[in-house]
Design a protein around this motif. Structure first.
Motif, PDB file in Angstrom:
ATOM      1  N   SER A 129      35.849  30.374  45.825  1.00  0.00           N
ATOM      2  CA  SER A 129      36.492  30.593  47.114  1.00  0.00           C
ATOM      3  C   SER A 129      35.799  31.770  47.800  1.00  0.00           C
ATOM      4  O   SER A 129      35.848  32.900  47.298  1.00  0.00           O
ATOM      5  CB  SER A 129      37.983  30.902  46.925  1.00  0.00           C
ATOM      6  N   GLU A 130      35.152  31.498  48.936  1.00  0.00           N
ATOM      7  CA  GLU A 130      34.472  32.577  49.656  1.00  0.00           C
ATOM      8  C   GLU A 130      35.463  33.656  50.085  1.00  0.00           C
ATOM      9  O   GLU A 130      35.146  34.840  50.053  1.00  0.00           O
ATOM     10  CB  GLU A 130      33.737  32.027  50.885  1.00  0.00           C
ATOM     11  N   GLN A 131      36.656  33.239  50.510  1.00  0.00           N
ATOM     12  CA  GLN A 131      37.651  34.204  50.959  1.00  0.00           C
ATOM     13  C   GLN A 131      38.066  35.137  49.824  1.00  0.00           C
ATOM     14  O   GLN A 131      38.163  36.350  49.995  1.00  0.00           O
ATOM     15  CB  GLN A 131      38.874  33.477  51.523  1.00  0.00           C
ATOM     16  N   THR A 186      37.790  40.249  46.948  1.00  0.00           N
ATOM     17  CA  THR A 186      37.540  40.921  45.676  1.00  0.00           C
ATOM     18  C   THR A 186      36.388  41.910  45.803  1.00  0.00           C
ATOM     19  O   THR A 186      36.457  43.038  45.300  1.00  0.00           O
ATOM     20  CB  THR A 186      37.230  39.900  44.568  1.00  0.00           C
ATOM     21  N   GLY A 187      35.316  41.493  46.499  1.00  0.00           N
ATOM     22  CA  GLY A 187      34.191  42.384  46.705  1.00  0.00           C
ATOM     23  C   GLY A 187      34.564  43.604  47.517  1.00  0.00           C
ATOM     24  O   GLY A 187      34.132  44.729  47.223  1.00  0.00           O
ATOM     25  N   ASN A 201      28.101  45.096  42.982  1.00  0.00           N
ATOM     26  CA  ASN A 201      27.915  43.731  43.467  1.00  0.00           C
ATOM     27  C   ASN A 201      28.854  42.814  42.685  1.00  0.00           C
ATOM     28  O   ASN A 201      28.943  42.920  41.454  1.00  0.00           O
ATOM     29  CB  ASN A 201      26.468  43.291  43.261  1.00  0.00           C
ATOM     30  N   VAL A 202      29.518  41.922  43.384  1.00  0.00           N
ATOM     31  CA  VAL A 202      30.505  41.043  42.756  1.00  0.00           C
ATOM     32  C   VAL A 202      30.064  39.594  42.913  1.00  0.00           C
ATOM     33  O   VAL A 202      29.803  39.132  44.029  1.00  0.00           O
ATOM     34  CB  VAL A 202      31.899  41.229  43.389  1.00  0.00           C
ATOM     35  N   SER A 203      29.992  38.856  41.801  1.00  0.00           N
ATOM     36  CA  SER A 203      29.548  37.457  41.843  1.00  0.00           C
ATOM     37  C   SER A 203      30.562  36.534  41.193  1.00  0.00           C
ATOM     38  O   SER A 203      31.144  36.866  40.157  1.00  0.00           O
ATOM     39  CB  SER A 203      28.197  37.296  41.130  1.00  0.00           C
ATOM     40  N   PHE A 204      30.754  35.377  41.822  1.00  0.00           N
ATOM     41  CA  PHE A 204      31.498  34.274  41.229  1.00  0.00           C
ATOM     42  C   PHE A 204      30.481  33.218  40.803  1.00  0.00           C
ATOM     43  O   PHE A 204      29.558  32.886  41.557  1.00  0.00           O
ATOM     44  CB  PHE A 204      32.471  33.663  42.227  1.00  0.00           C
TER      45      PHE A 204
END
Length: 319
Positions: free
Chosen positions: A175-177, A182-183, A198-201
């Motif tokens: 989910s981009e949102q 979260t980022g 940096n936060v990655s899914f």
């Protein structure tokens, strides 16, 4: 007058300024101010950051990367590929070394990942799972598949530096949102991440194939982040079933790359392989005191743009 190359790695776009070739001697304040002025997508040239190529005493060149907010990144995998191409073509060699903030890294031109796309491989290291290497204030020395309540109760994260600070979460759907939220939270927690993170899914598509999207520190949501794709590949290999020593396809919104995770004793390293596309070359006049700039000339590399669009379309069918 400033001459530059507008380029991108996996859609992660940069302004590349060769200080060696043009005999520039920017101050630290000037590099920061140039980044904030020129990277602005509404009033500037528009890019995720500026790659400054400088002289090095230990390698063919030195790379420094400044984000659009004027902060300097420890490393930039997509940017390093662009600098690698620039120096490889300049030197007329297939293998060179580039000095970065944390290490001198080997870069080379390798077999194409897609027809017509010249491909460059860069070493992503050093890799560390120690919380202090990010830095991150955490109750344990490492955070492997841990819940961070301040970010999300329903996600687990693995923290690592490559050497940029990253936290990676394996998810069923991206989910981009939620990634944006979260980022934003993570980069508004200086007590936990004093230098941001940096936060990655990551969504595992199939064996040795993943999809990654990243909220990049100092930038926001990006088409791709080279060190994030590398970190995500490593986490998906440790926590999932991807193979060590074999190319792993990493799909992103900007296209695709290949990453290879290697392990020697207890030490991990990652090789990032992908494009380094030159979009156009340009000349501009800049007045930093007045925070103004204007175009002088530009030449578009339409053939490279068209070829990369083919790769991008192909990548979109793999998700």
């Amino acid at each position: 007058m400033i001459e530059f190359i507008k380029c991108h790695g996996s859609g992660n776009d940069f302004i590349l300024i060769d200080e060696i070739a043009h005999n520039f001697t920017f101050s630290e304040d000037e590099r920061r101010d140039l980044s904030m002025l020129l990277c602005d997508r509404e009033t500037g040239v528009g890019s995720d950051g500026i790659l400054f190529v400088l002289k090095s005493d230990v390698a063919e060149a030195q790379m420094r990367m400044f984000n659009s907010d004027g902060t300097e990144a420890e490393m930039c995998g997509n940017g390093l590929r662009c600098v690698a191409r620039h120096i490889i073509e300049k030197e007329g060699r297939k293998h060179v070394q580039i000095e970065t903030q944390k290490a001198v890294l080997a870069v080379e031109q390798v077999e194409q990942i897609y027809g017509g796309i010249d491909t460059f491989a860069v070493a992503i290291e050093p890799v560390s799972f120690e919380a202090q290497s990010l830095p991150m204030n955490f109750e344990k020395t490492e955070a492997l598949d841990e819940v961070f309540p301040d970010l999300a109760d329903d996600l687990t994260f693995t923290a690592l530096s490559v050497p940029n600070p990253h936290i990676v979460s394996l998810v069923d759907e991206i989910s981009e949102q939620k990634l944006k939220e979260t980022g934003g939270k993570a980069n508004d927690l200086p007590s936990v991440f004093p230098r941001g993170v940096n936060v990655s899914f990551v969504k595992i598509l199939e064996h040795n194939k993943i999809f990654v999207q990243t909220y990049e520190r100092g930038v926001g949501l990006t088409n791709a982040c080279g060190t994030a794709m590398s970190a995500s590949t490593l986490v998906s290999t440790i926590l999932g079933s991807n193979d060590i020593g074999k190319p792993i396809v990493v799909i992103n919104k900007g296209g695709l790359v290949n990453c290879v995770v290697n392990k020697e004793e207890r030490r991990y390293s990652i090789q990032l392989r992908g494009n380094a596309t030159n979009v156009y070359t340009a000349s501009i006049e800049v007045d930093l005191a007045e925070k103004q700039w204007k175009w002088i000339d530009s030449v578009t590399h339409q053939d490279e743009i068209d070829t990369y669009e083919e790769l991008k379309k192909y990548a979109s069918t793999q998700i």
